[in-house]
Design an enzyme around this catalytic site. Structure first.
Site, PDB file in Angstrom:
ATOM      1  N   CYS A 128       0.810  -1.230   0.000  1.00 20.48           N
ATOM      2  CA  CYS A 128       0.000   0.000   0.000  1.00 20.48           C
ATOM      3  C   CYS A 128       0.840   1.277   0.000  1.00 20.48           C
ATOM      4  O   CYS A 128       0.523   2.240  -0.705  1.00 20.48           O
ATOM      5  CB  CYS A 128      -0.950  -0.006   1.198  1.00 20.48           C
ATOM      6  SG  CYS A 128      -0.159  -0.426   2.752  1.00 20.48           S
ATOM      7  N   HIS A 241      -2.720   6.427   4.878  1.00 16.12           N
ATOM      8  CA  HIS A 241      -1.287   6.582   5.143  1.00 16.12           C
ATOM      9  C   HIS A 241      -0.804   7.943   4.600  1.00 16.12           C
ATOM     10  O   HIS A 241      -1.247   8.379   3.536  1.00 16.12           O
ATOM     11  CB  HIS A 241      -0.471   5.506   4.409  1.00 16.12           C
ATOM     12  CG  HIS A 241      -0.619   4.113   4.954  1.00 16.12           C
ATOM     13  ND1 HIS A 241      -1.259   3.810   6.132  1.00 16.12           N
ATOM     14  CD2 HIS A 241      -0.167   2.919   4.456  1.00 16.12           C
ATOM     15  CE1 HIS A 241      -1.196   2.495   6.339  1.00 16.12           C
ATOM     16  NE2 HIS A 241      -0.547   1.930   5.335  1.00 16.12           N
TER      17      HIS A 241
HETATM   18  N1  LIG Z   1      -5.129  -3.340   5.646  1.00 16.79           N
HETATM   19  C1  LIG Z   1      -4.496  -2.731   4.666  1.00 16.79           C
HETATM   20  O1  LIG Z   1      -4.426  -1.493   4.617  1.00 16.79           O
HETATM   21  C2  LIG Z   1      -3.843  -3.516   3.573  1.00 16.79           C
HETATM   22  C3  LIG Z   1      -3.364  -2.801   2.475  1.00 16.79           C
HETATM   23  C4  LIG Z   1      -2.745  -3.504   1.429  1.00 16.79           C
HETATM   24  C5  LIG Z   1      -2.641  -4.859   1.493  1.00 16.79           C
HETATM   25  N2  LIG Z   1      -3.113  -5.536   2.583  1.00 16.79           N
HETATM   26  C6  LIG Z   1      -2.967  -6.989   2.568  1.00 16.79           C
HETATM   27  O2  LIG Z   1      -4.236  -7.588   2.413  1.00 16.79           O
HETATM   28  C7  LIG Z   1      -4.309  -8.825   3.141  1.00 16.79           C
HETATM   29  C8  LIG Z   1      -5.452  -8.749   4.137  1.00 16.79           C
HETATM   30  O3  LIG Z   1      -5.256  -7.660   5.001  1.00 16.79           O
HETATM   31  P1  LIG Z   1      -6.405  -7.115   5.961  1.00 16.79           P
HETATM   32  O4  LIG Z   1      -5.880  -5.838   6.490  1.00 16.79           O
HETATM   33  O5  LIG Z   1      -7.744  -7.153   5.298  1.00 16.79           O
HETATM   34  O6  LIG Z   1      -6.357  -8.219   7.130  1.00 16.79           O
HETATM   35  P2  LIG Z   1      -7.501  -8.675   8.153  1.00 16.79           P
HETATM   36  O7  LIG Z   1      -8.441  -7.558   8.433  1.00 16.79           O
HETATM   37  O8  LIG Z   1      -6.789  -9.296   9.283  1.00 16.79           O
HETATM   38  O9  LIG Z   1      -8.297  -9.813   7.338  1.00 16.79           O
HETATM   39  C9  LIG Z   1      -7.708 -11.034   6.986  1.00 16.79           C
HETATM   40  C10 LIG Z   1      -8.683 -11.823   6.143  1.00 16.79           C
HETATM   41  O10 LIG Z   1      -8.038 -13.023   5.717  1.00 16.79           O
HETATM   42  C11 LIG Z   1      -8.892 -14.122   5.964  1.00 16.79           C
HETATM   43  N3  LIG Z   1      -8.121 -15.344   6.189  1.00 16.79           N
HETATM   44  C12 LIG Z   1      -7.106 -15.517   7.050  1.00 16.79           C
HETATM   45  N4  LIG Z   1      -6.662 -16.803   6.975  1.00 16.79           N
HETATM   46  C13 LIG Z   1      -7.424 -17.425   6.043  1.00 16.79           C
HETATM   47  C14 LIG Z   1      -7.478 -18.745   5.523  1.00 16.79           C
HETATM   48  N5  LIG Z   1      -6.635 -19.704   5.919  1.00 16.79           N
HETATM   49  N6  LIG Z   1      -8.411 -19.030   4.573  1.00 16.79           N
HETATM   50  C15 LIG Z   1      -9.266 -18.088   4.157  1.00 16.79           C
HETATM   51  N7  LIG Z   1      -9.278 -16.811   4.614  1.00 16.79           N
HETATM   52  C16 LIG Z   1      -8.368 -16.489   5.551  1.00 16.79           C
HETATM   53  C17 LIG Z   1      -9.653 -13.709   7.185  1.00 16.79           C
HETATM   54  O11 LIG Z   1     -10.827 -14.489   7.277  1.00 16.79           O
HETATM   55  P3  LIG Z   1     -11.408 -14.970   8.706  1.00 16.79           P
HETATM   56  O12 LIG Z   1     -12.108 -13.787   9.288  1.00 16.79           O
HETATM   57  O13 LIG Z   1     -12.296 -16.088   8.351  1.00 16.79           O
HETATM   58  O14 LIG Z   1     -10.219 -15.392   9.527  1.00 16.79           O
HETATM   59  C18 LIG Z   1      -9.936 -12.243   6.891  1.00 16.79           C
HETATM   60  O15 LIG Z   1     -11.043 -12.136   6.041  1.00 16.79           O
HETATM   61  C19 LIG Z   1      -2.936  -8.983   3.785  1.00 16.79           C
HETATM   62  O16 LIG Z   1      -2.127  -9.779   2.936  1.00 16.79           O
HETATM   63  C20 LIG Z   1      -2.391  -7.574   3.849  1.00 16.79           C
HETATM   64  O17 LIG Z   1      -0.988  -7.525   3.843  1.00 16.79           O
HETATM   65  C21 LIG Z   1      -3.727  -4.890   3.607  1.00 16.79           C
END
Ligand SMILES: NC(=O)c1ccc[n+]([C@@H]2O[C@H](COP(=O)([O-])OP(=O)(O)OC[C@H]3O[C@@H](n4cnc5c(N)ncnc54)[C@H](OP(=O)(O)O)[C@@H]3O)[C@@H](O)[C@H]2O)c1
Length: 337
Positions: A128, A241
């Site tokens: 990001c 950010h």
């Molecule tokens: N937050 C940001 O600003 C941002 C920006 C760019 C990229 N990202 C990337 O995007 C990804 C998600 O980030 P996030 O911030 O959305 O995290 P988050 O809020 O912690 O959400 C994680 C998601 O992944 C799912 N998940 C985890 N383990 C899984 C599995 N084994 N099988 C299927 N689903 C699974 C979770 O589902 P459950 O609820 O069922 O566990 C949840 O929906 C990461 O790789 C992160 O680096 C995030």
């Protein structure tokens, strides 16, 4: 068009539901996936309730055209084959494949055409902090190639996911009650604090997040000679950010030329009127689509230097929106799904 969101319950997954609707993305059927923790939960999309399915190694992705994945790098690595084996294009938000030679790393405003080279049916969405930086670097790089970038980031709590946002809110509440704050998602208490660490440290003293900015910028901009030195800092902001950026170009770029190029650039809004206290701040930029640039000025230490301040909503342009824009770019440029 059959579209899937993997990680639907997460911060980015929830944003996908909003962005796909806001962008009027053509969808005949939307499928939602998560782990066993969120399987069975229902989310509403365009007035229809959709139940989250548990992500498993089966044929659930048969007939899916595009899968937006945001479930962490481990999940992406484990399930990429399952997701793509029937022909779905996986647009992945994790860091799992970003630096693989046979996976394009795409920001449509910068290198949209790379999205058409997908030997593994995987397209990676960059980190990001890198996305919002390269959107602002590109118009200036087009005037004179950028040799060097120094950047300090001020990264919102939501960059660490939905649970991290809850932790920040809870920390302020706990401190208000005179209790010890819960610290699980960050290295230290984030409330009333800033933490000069995002992700883990590598051997050279930089964190992984900082090295992502170094490596990914070169790949996206097709510019192996751009050097990027980053200091990534977590701040107690909920969303969006901010980045303080200093660049050195090959030849001097006037302020007028830089301002004009940024004003005309796709995905950028120049919001820069310091005399009237106008500059982008995360409180104002949260939930907005473009990347905002302000505080544009000549660097005092170097004739070829410019300094500016960039703010972008990292869950939108830094994640869900950029991924959807990749798909939109492909559709607009003739890709048939
Ligand atoms: N937050 C940001 O600003 C941002 C920006 C760019 C990229 N990202 C990337 O995007 C990804 C998600 O980030 P996030 O911030 O959305 O995290 P988050 O809020 O912690 O959400 C994680 C998601 O992944 C799912 N998940 C985890 N383990 C899984 C599995 N084994 N099988 C299927 N689903 C699974 C979770 O589902 P459950 O609820 O069922 O566990 C949840 O929906 C990461 O790789 C992160 O680096 C995030």
């Amino acid at each position: 068009m059959r579209v899937a969101i993997v990680g639907a319950s997460g911060a980015v997954g929830q944003e996908f539901l909003r962005v796909l609707d806001q962008q009027n993305f053509p969808i005949d059927e939307l499928l939602l996936f998560g782990s066993v923790r969120s399987a069975g939960r229902k989310y509403t999309f365009r007035g229809k309730e959709i139940e989250v399915k548990e992500l498993k190694h089966n044929d659930d992705f048969k007939g899916v055209d595009i899968a937006f994945a945001s479930a962490g790098a481990g999940t992406s690595r484990e399930f990429a084959e399952t997701i793509t084996k029937h022909g779905a294009i996986m647009i992945d938000n994790s860091s799992a494949f970003r630096m693989d030679d046979d996976v394009p790393l795409v920001v449509p405003e910068v290198n949209g055409d790379d999205a058409f080279n997908t030997p593994r049916n995987i397209i990676a969405n960059p980190n990001c902090t890198t996305i919002q930086m390269v959107v602002a670097l590109k118009p200036i790089n087009d005037i004179s190639p950028i040799k060097r970038v120094h950047v300090a980031t001020y990264q919102a709590a939501s960059g660490a996911g939905a649970a991290a946002m809850d932790e920040l809110v809870e920390q302020y509440a706990q401190l208000g009650r005179g209790e010890e704050p819960t610290v699980e998602k960050f290295a230290y208490q984030l409330a009333y604090n800033v933490i000069p660490q995002v992700d883990v440290f590598t051997d050279n003293g930089y964190t992984k997040e900082e090295m992502k900015m170094y490596n990914e910028t070169k790949k996206i901009m097709h510019a192996p000679d751009i050097e990027v030195s980053a200091t990534c800092v977590r701040v107690p902001v909920m969303r969006a950010h901010s980045e303080s950026i200093w660049i050195e170009t090959e030849s001097p770029v006037s302020l007028d030329a830089a301002r004009k190029a940024l004003s005309e650039a796709e995905g950028v809004v120049v919001f820069d009127d310091p005399a009237n206290k106008k500059y982008p701040m995360p409180l104002d930029i949260a939930n907005q689509d473009p990347v905002y640039v302000g505080r544009l000025r000549k660097d005092l230490t170097c004739d070829n230097g410019l300094s500016f301040w960039v703010v972008g909503d990292q869950i939108k342009k830094g994640a869900a929106l950029n991924a959807v824009q990749i798909a939109q770019y492909m559709l607009a440029h003739g890709k048939k799904f």
